[in-house]
Scaffold this active site. Structure first.
Site, PDB file in Angstrom:
ATOM      1  N   HIS A 160       0.824  -1.214   0.000  1.00 51.05           N
ATOM      2  CA  HIS A 160       0.000   0.000   0.000  1.00 51.05           C
ATOM      3  C   HIS A 160       0.865   1.276   0.000  1.00 51.05           C
ATOM      4  O   HIS A 160       0.514   2.251   0.645  1.00 51.05           O
ATOM      5  CB  HIS A 160      -0.921   0.018   1.223  1.00 51.05           C
ATOM      6  CG  HIS A 160      -2.017  -1.002   1.165  1.00 51.05           C
ATOM      7  ND1 HIS A 160      -3.179  -0.808   0.445  1.00 51.05           N
ATOM      8  CD2 HIS A 160      -2.126  -2.231   1.735  1.00 51.05           C
ATOM      9  CE1 HIS A 160      -3.960  -1.875   0.578  1.00 51.05           C
ATOM     10  NE2 HIS A 160      -3.349  -2.750   1.345  1.00 51.05           N
ATOM     11  N   ASP A 213      -0.595  -5.058   5.995  1.00 47.97           N
ATOM     12  CA  ASP A 213      -1.600  -5.946   5.408  1.00 47.97           C
ATOM     13  C   ASP A 213      -1.439  -6.059   3.897  1.00 47.97           C
ATOM     14  O   ASP A 213      -0.802  -5.230   3.257  1.00 47.97           O
ATOM     15  CB  ASP A 213      -3.001  -5.418   5.728  1.00 47.97           C
ATOM     16  CG  ASP A 213      -3.237  -4.035   5.130  1.00 47.97           C
ATOM     17  OD1 ASP A 213      -2.364  -3.160   5.312  1.00 47.97           O
ATOM     18  OD2 ASP A 213      -4.277  -3.818   4.477  1.00 47.97           O
ATOM     19  N   GLU A 214      -2.038  -7.093   3.344  1.00 55.70           N
ATOM     20  CA  GLU A 214      -2.183  -7.290   1.903  1.00 55.70           C
ATOM     21  C   GLU A 214      -0.880  -7.042   1.136  1.00 55.70           C
ATOM     22  O   GLU A 214      -0.843  -6.279   0.168  1.00 55.70           O
ATOM     23  CB  GLU A 214      -3.297  -6.370   1.365  1.00 55.70           C
ATOM     24  CG  GLU A 214      -4.667  -6.670   1.970  1.00 55.70           C
ATOM     25  CD  GLU A 214      -5.774  -5.795   1.424  1.00 55.70           C
ATOM     26  OE1 GLU A 214      -6.892  -6.294   1.245  1.00 55.70           O
ATOM     27  OE2 GLU A 214      -5.519  -4.582   1.181  1.00 55.70           O
ATOM     28  N   VAL A 215       0.169  -7.715   1.554  1.00 61.87           N
ATOM     29  CA  VAL A 215       1.485  -7.531   0.934  1.00 61.87           C
ATOM     30  C   VAL A 215       1.680  -8.576  -0.165  1.00 61.87           C
ATOM     31  O   VAL A 215       1.806  -9.771   0.116  1.00 61.87           O
ATOM     32  CB  VAL A 215       2.611  -7.638   1.984  1.00 61.87           C
ATOM     33  CG1 VAL A 215       3.973  -7.457   1.312  1.00 61.87           C
ATOM     34  CG2 VAL A 215       2.411  -6.589   3.080  1.00 61.87           C
TER      35      VAL A 215
END
Length: 420
Positions: A160, A213-215
């Site tokens: 992100h 998160d969400e890597v």
């Protein structure tokens, strides 16, 4: 306002006395502020007498919050929110007794905040007018503090973060593969250190949020210099992800912060996290019991119940979501420091944020404030109370939507406010 400050109060409103007065007793100014919010809900303007009058005295109220952390997330990376709009959200939070504004400041789409240590970072903003100066950030923090609200700043790393490289392209793995941040370069961590150093001068809350998160690590394996670095350090991408998070945590700790990370970090390498890490649950309700069983503190934001951008999520679902579900051990329950409703910004901006947040966030606020034994098992017993609070928000200039619907509902027909 320091985390865990005493917000308890006693409020007494008699029916007789000379002079007649209401009395507030509190151990801190923050308890007094909460008492004033309650007192304000008891008062109304009588158009016949032209006086502010009080409902149903006498009142003897002894009150304290159930959880010390009662949060609301706003997202200024997907759409810019003017300072005035953020202040309006803070006002409504104070009316609802929410006490942490989680400011998700930057993300892959934009980097709108000034960082004096690395001034080209905000080249990643949408435009020259969609930015926050350090003075803006100080203004928001001070405004919130006066209303009993802490401001939690977040930088989400290593994913992100594509917007970071607009000003500093070397933070990207390559021109063609732009996130996660380049794990192989010391410069990446120097920038994180600079951001958190600047943050520490403004955001005085005990915690900082480091995301995690969400890597998607595919850029690390398809970029030759990072692939070589991984081999030289005998790491795979999972090792590098863990190393990045732990190294960022150490930087934050060096600036005096406790750390909050999204739950993926716990799910991937929970036993390696700093023991003081607060794990922020969002994927599902089964994670919080595992977090506290491992000895970590937890914030609950399970997306199926407390995500405000889910416009099909009703206020009843917000009210009935129980942060301690599945946690029966008393000591483990104490590790759940609270919960947070999340207003992600992909499909909201200054034009509709308030009616998307309220009154659903107020339903969650009651869950976080009120003792569990006083919660209604049937939301029909809550409807009239929440409807009147929604009307009070409208009277105070907050564009809270009607209850009879979901996110951003509209009035269905002509009629009084409380029946919408």
């Amino acid at each position: 306002m320091s985390f865990g400050a005493d917000e308890s109060y006693n409020l007494t409103v008699p029916t007789t006395g000379d002079p007649l007065y209401a009395q507030i007793e509190a151990q801190t100014v923050f308890g007094a502020l909460q008492a004033l919010q309650t007192f304000g809900q008891l008062c109304y303007f009588d158009f016949t007498s032209r006086l502010i009058e009080l409902n149903s005295a006498p009142w003897i109220i002894t009150d304290r919050p159930r959880f010390p952390y009662r949060g609301l997330l706003i997202d200024t990376a997907r759409h810019y929110l003017p300072v005035k709009i953020i202040k309006g959200v803070i006002d409504a939070m104070a009316y609802s007794k929410l006490n942490v504004l989680h400011w998700h400041i930057v993300d892959e789409q934009s980097f709108p905040i000034e960082i004096p240590s690395y001034p080209r970072l905000w080249n990643g903003s949408y435009s020259y007018s969609e930015r926050y100066t350090m003075s803006d950030a100080i203004d928001i923090v001070r405004y919130a503090e006066k209303r009993g609200v802490n401001v939690l700043a977040e930088i989400d790393v290593p994913g992100h973060a594509r917007s970071w490289g607009v000003g500093y392209p070397s933070l990207w793995p390559s021109e063609s593969c732009k996130e996660p941040l380049d794990v192989s370069k010391n410069f990446t961590f120097e920038v994180i250190d600079g951001i958190l150093s600047d943050f520490s001068k403004i955001f005085k809350f005990k915690f900082v949020h480091l995301g995690g998160d969400e890597v998607n690590t595919s850029c690390w394996t398809t970029t030759p210099h990072i692939e070589g670095w991984l081999k030289n350090n005998h790491m795979n991408v999972s090792d590098a992800y863990r190393d990045f998070v732990l190294r960022s945590q150490k930087i934050a700790i060096s600036h005096g912060y406790d750390i909050i990370n999204w739950e993926e970090t716990f799910n991937s390498f929970g036993d390696k996290l700093d023991p003081k890490t607060v794990v922020h649950n969002w994927l599902g309700e089964d994670v919080a019991p595992k977090v506290v069983a491992a000895g970590h503190r937890c914030i609950v934001s399970n997306q199926d119940k407390w995500y405000l951008d889910h416009l099909d999520a009703s206020w009843e679902g917000f009210y009935m979501n129980e942060p301690l579900k599945g946690i029966n051990d008393t000591k483990q329950q104490q590790l759940v420091i609270g919960g947070e409703v999340c207003m992600w910004g992909e499909e909201i901006d200054a034009s509709d944020i308030q009616q998307t947040i309220w009154p659903r966030a107020a339903a969650a606020a009651e869950r976080l404030w009120t003792p569990i034994e006083k919660h209604a098992n049937d939301t029909r017993f809550v409807t009239s109370r929440l409807a009147r609070f929604r009307c009070l928000l409208n009277q105070r200039g907050v564009a809270a939507a009607p209850l009879a619907g979901y996110g951003r509902a509209s009035p269905s027909e002509p009629g009084p406010c409380v029946r919408q």
